[in-house]
Design an enzyme around this catalytic site. Structure first.
Site, PDB file in Angstrom:
ATOM      1  N   HIS A 387      -6.376  22.126  -8.290  1.00 34.18           N
ATOM      2  CA  HIS A 387      -7.683  21.801  -9.570  1.00 34.18           C
ATOM      3  C   HIS A 387      -8.244  20.719  -9.055  1.00 34.18           C
ATOM      4  O   HIS A 387      -9.703  20.914  -9.084  1.00 34.18           O
ATOM      5  CB  HIS A 387      -7.053  21.503 -10.271  1.00 34.18           C
ATOM      6  CG  HIS A 387      -6.014  22.911 -11.539  1.00 34.18           C
ATOM      7  ND1 HIS A 387      -5.290  22.319 -11.636  1.00 34.18           N
ATOM      8  CD2 HIS A 387      -6.645  24.149 -12.302  1.00 34.18           C
ATOM      9  CE1 HIS A 387      -4.880  23.839 -12.433  1.00 34.18           C
ATOM     10  NE2 HIS A 387      -5.758  24.400 -12.796  1.00 34.18           N
ATOM     11  N   ASP A 411      -5.788  25.816 -19.247  1.00 32.88           N
ATOM     12  CA  ASP A 411      -5.423  25.222 -19.619  1.00 32.88           C
ATOM     13  C   ASP A 411      -5.821  24.080 -19.221  1.00 32.88           C
ATOM     14  O   ASP A 411      -5.341  22.416 -19.397  1.00 32.88           O
ATOM     15  CB  ASP A 411      -4.232  25.494 -18.156  1.00 32.88           C
ATOM     16  CG  ASP A 411      -5.246  25.476 -16.880  1.00 32.88           C
ATOM     17  OD1 ASP A 411      -6.011  24.507 -17.139  1.00 32.88           O
ATOM     18  OD2 ASP A 411      -4.710  26.569 -15.737  1.00 32.88           O
ATOM     19  N   ASP A 431     -12.941  30.674 -22.185  1.00 36.19           N
ATOM     20  CA  ASP A 431     -11.557  31.228 -21.615  1.00 36.19           C
ATOM     21  C   ASP A 431     -11.207  32.666 -23.279  1.00 36.19           C
ATOM     22  O   ASP A 431     -11.184  31.526 -24.580  1.00 36.19           O
ATOM     23  CB  ASP A 431     -10.223  30.033 -21.647  1.00 36.19           C
ATOM     24  CG  ASP A 431      -9.040  30.386 -21.315  1.00 36.19           C
ATOM     25  OD1 ASP A 431      -8.496  30.571 -19.887  1.00 36.19           O
ATOM     26  OD2 ASP A 431      -8.621  31.222 -22.204  1.00 36.19           O
ATOM     27  N   ASP A 465     -14.701  36.384 -24.333  1.00 36.56           N
ATOM     28  CA  ASP A 465     -15.008  36.580 -23.457  1.00 36.56           C
ATOM     29  C   ASP A 465     -16.334  36.555 -22.730  1.00 36.56           C
ATOM     30  O   ASP A 465     -17.226  36.249 -22.960  1.00 36.56           O
ATOM     31  CB  ASP A 465     -15.326  38.365 -23.812  1.00 36.56           C
ATOM     32  CG  ASP A 465     -14.623  39.366 -21.761  1.00 36.56           C
ATOM     33  OD1 ASP A 465     -16.263  38.861 -21.475  1.00 36.56           O
ATOM     34  OD2 ASP A 465     -14.559  39.847 -21.802  1.00 36.56           O
ATOM     35  N   ALA A 466     -16.185  35.968 -21.415  1.00 42.64           N
ATOM     36  CA  ALA A 466     -17.014  35.366 -20.611  1.00 42.64           C
ATOM     37  C   ALA A 466     -18.121  36.311 -20.517  1.00 42.64           C
ATOM     38  O   ALA A 466     -19.509  35.385 -19.928  1.00 42.64           O
ATOM     39  CB  ALA A 466     -16.952  35.351 -19.113  1.00 42.64           C
ATOM     40  N   ASP A 483     -12.738  30.593 -12.730  1.00 45.04           N
ATOM     41  CA  ASP A 483     -11.084  30.126 -12.305  1.00 45.04           C
ATOM     42  C   ASP A 483     -10.332  31.804 -12.910  1.00 45.04           C
ATOM     43  O   ASP A 483      -9.792  31.456 -14.213  1.00 45.04           O
ATOM     44  CB  ASP A 483     -10.446  29.251 -12.768  1.00 45.04           C
ATOM     45  CG  ASP A 483      -9.356  28.874 -12.311  1.00 45.04           C
ATOM     46  OD1 ASP A 483      -8.169  29.371 -12.059  1.00 45.04           O
ATOM     47  OD2 ASP A 483      -8.468  27.795 -13.412  1.00 45.04           O
TER      48      ASP A 483
END
Length: 628
Positions: A387, A411, A431, A465-466, A483
């Protein structure tokens, strides 16, 4: 019956999840562990667990990790023990820790095991550790074991009785002295000690990373009179790893099953004896290693770590405490980066010190892991390496850092790194999976790891959803951190298309930067360069880099912007734990990896090919990828 030959360039598996992850997860669940969270969303199964982990370091190099050591030791011992028609007398060279012996003593017909080439002081120290005695199942106390203080050359000169099985666990040939252990002279001595029908097995490093070294060990064994049979497998802590079986008669694998209990061996290990063409092609160039003309240590250089950071050396650890500064150190290995991570968290030092000239460090720590559909997403032991590498180059290159978008990364670890910059005013996190977001915010040990980043007032979370998120007009961002999961299927592959990258870039300020996780340039170079070429195909300038993350191996990223990108002599301005002082090595790739770039293809909606390339290179079909 199997001899070494050409195998498929990939091994397709239709199991759900990566097989090494599955084996490792089974190991964790079979031992002491605590499940912190378990649940299922409409997208995937989520499992978070905590387990103790023991690692041993010898002269700055990790020797074993209790998470996956059985993969290595079971693969080392059982093919040889299964092939040997008799197992009365066994010679074990090396292996102070008793883990090889644990596997040997599973065979009831073994009457005597002689252990040589070890540090008796270290062996006695390990015998006093309850944690190690549990791990090796008290193998060092077995009455069939005899320990010899002699170093290997002295022992070979004096020993006369024959052995049915010889296990050779020499250290890696990092220098000429150790390289001479793999010499013709030593193998001649071992040949004379092996019975006519006996089997020898020698650890032989990675045929993938150092194929010339791997085959040179075989060539040296053959010059001593042995017939050899090589094999290899993947051990997560070390990557691809190889061994050579050897005997006075032709050695073949008869496709037999292993007769004793084990935890990690597949029902059929025949695939272990197959090698890809590029590895086999090196065999003809292999050299014999002699004490008069030593060369093995020179072939080891590709495995030597590139300089990374001014980290603590193992010799400094006796005085280590939480206030120890990285400025006091001297050693530069990837293993030490991971060790420093262990020391920064809860841990117990089981042993440290000098044993017969070798620096030894044994540490027990707690490892928190998240699995999605049984695939490892992160390990607390090394997630900062990934990260910090994902976030800080992009954040350093942009002139303004007010608004940041992170897609994927539920996360909270990428958010944690972004929030280190005091000029960041707003972070939007997108996310898809509500359970991942729930775990990151509500499971105490995960929230502690991400430093409660998702509860920061500057962070806005969008569980969606992106593509849907980016379809709406928004204020522009100074950086977009991508990511996404690996492009394992057509749906995820569409996130890596030229069309979607263009949509993301329309949300960037003129001087903004996008960074995209791009899988491994080492194990999947076509996937890696295809993502880079897709970014270039929409007129962007890219800067590519990669790092080593122990849990995942070599891992790569692409920076992309409207303006040309150069790192130069820039420095990261915020505090980090794993980033080198100089990042020059991150931006360099081997000639072999660079050569794949020219044949890489851009991924477009009209011709989505990235998931096909992924399946071809990675060799598994996944329904969810490593990080989401």
């Amino acid at each position: 019956m199997l001899k070494n030959g050409k195998g498929p360039e990939l091994s397709m598996s239709h199991e759900r999840g990566d097989k090494e992850d599955l084996i490792e997860l089974e190991q964790l669940l079979a031992g002491p562990h605590k499940i912190l969270y378990e649940g299922t969303s409409k997208y995937q199964n989520v499992l978070v667990l905590e387990s103790p982990n023991i690692q041993m370091y010898l002269n700055n190099q990790m020797q074993f990790n209790s998470m996956d050591e059985r993969m290595y030791h079971e693969a080392f011992v059982h093919p040889a023990m299964s092939l040997a028609p008799k197992r009365d007398r066994v010679l074990c060279i090396g292996s102070n820790d008793g883990l090889l012996l644990r596997e040997v003593f599973k065979y009831a017909d073994v009457k005597q095991v002689d252990l040589v080439g070890i540090s008796v002081r270290l062996l006695n120290a390990i015998k006093k550790m309850p944690e190690m005695n549990t791990l090796n199942e008290r193998a060092l106390f077995d009455k069939r074991l005899s320990v010899f203080k002699d170093e290997i050359h002295t022992y070979l000169a004096s020993a006369s009785e024959k052995y049915d099985v010889i296990l050779v666990d020499f250290p890696d040939p990092v220098n000429e002295q150790i390289g001479n252990l793999y010499s013709l002279q030593v193998f001649n001595g071992l040949f004379s000690l092996l019975s006519e029908d006996g089997i020898l097995v020698c650890q032989s490093l990675s045929p993938k990373k150092v194929p010339l070294l791997f085959w040179s060990i075989a060539r040296t064994l053959e010059r001593a009179g042995f017939k050899t049979l090589g094999y290899h497998l993947t051990v997560p802590s070390f990557g691809d790893w190889g061994f050579h079986l050897a005997g006075k008669k032709t050695v073949v694998w008869p496709n037999k099953s292993i007769a004793v209990p084990h935890r990690t061996l597949p029902p059929d290990i025949s695939a272990w004896f197959q090698f890809p063409t590029n590895v086999l092609s090196v065999r003809k160039s292999a050299r014999v290693n002699t004490s008069d003309n030593p060369n093995l240590h020179k072939l080891y250089s590709p495995l030597l770590p590139a300089p990374t950071a001014n980290l603590i050396a193992l010799s400094d650890l006796q005085d280590y405490d939480n206030s120890h500064s990285s400025e006091n150190g001297s050693s530069d290995t990837e293993d030490l980066i991971e060790l420093q991570q262990l020391l920064s968290g809860p841990h117990r030092i089981l042993e440290q010190g000098s044993f017969d000239g070798n620096q030894v460090f044994i540490i027990q720590s707690k490892d928190v892991r998240m699995y999605l559909d049984k695939q490892l997403q992160f390990s607390s032991l090394d997630e900062r390496i990934y990260h910090e590498a994902l976030v800080h180059p992009a954040m350093t290159l942009i002139p303004k850092r007010e608004r940041i978008l992170i897609v994927g990364g539920g996360d909270g670890f990428a958010v944690r790194e972004v929030l280190k910059y005091t000029d960041v005013r707003n972070v939007d996190l997108v996310d898809l999976d509500p359970l991942v977001l729930k775990v990151a915010k509500s499971v105490k040990k995960v929230a502690s790891l991400n430093e409660h980043s998702l509860s920061d007032a500057r962070v806005t979370i969008y569980q969606m959803d992106a593509r849907e998120f980016l379809s709406e007009q928004r204020d522009l961002y100074d950086a977009i951190i991508v990511d996404f999961p690996d492009p394992a299927d057509e749906v995820v592959s569409s996130l890596y298309t030229a069309e979607f990258f263009r949509i993301m870039f329309q949300q960037l300020t003129p001087n903004g930067i996008l960074v995209c996780q791009s899988h491994s340039p080492e194990s999947a170079p076509s996937v890696y360069w295809s993502i880079g070429k897709t970014l270039k195909s929409i007129g962007l300038n890219t800067l590519s880099y990669h790092v080593t993350v122990p849990s995942f191996g070599d891992w790569g990223f692409h920076l992309a912007a409207n303006e040309s990108l150069e790192w130069g002599d820039r420095k990261i301005s915020v505090q980090t734990e794993t980033i080198p002082v100089k990042l020059d090595s991150w931006f360099h790739f081997t000639k072999k990896i660079r050569s794949v770039r020219r044949n890489a293809k851009a991924n477009r909606m009209s011709n989505k090919n990235l998931h096909k390339t992924y399946r071809k290179e990675v060799g598994v079909i996944l329904t969810s990828a490593r990080r989401e």
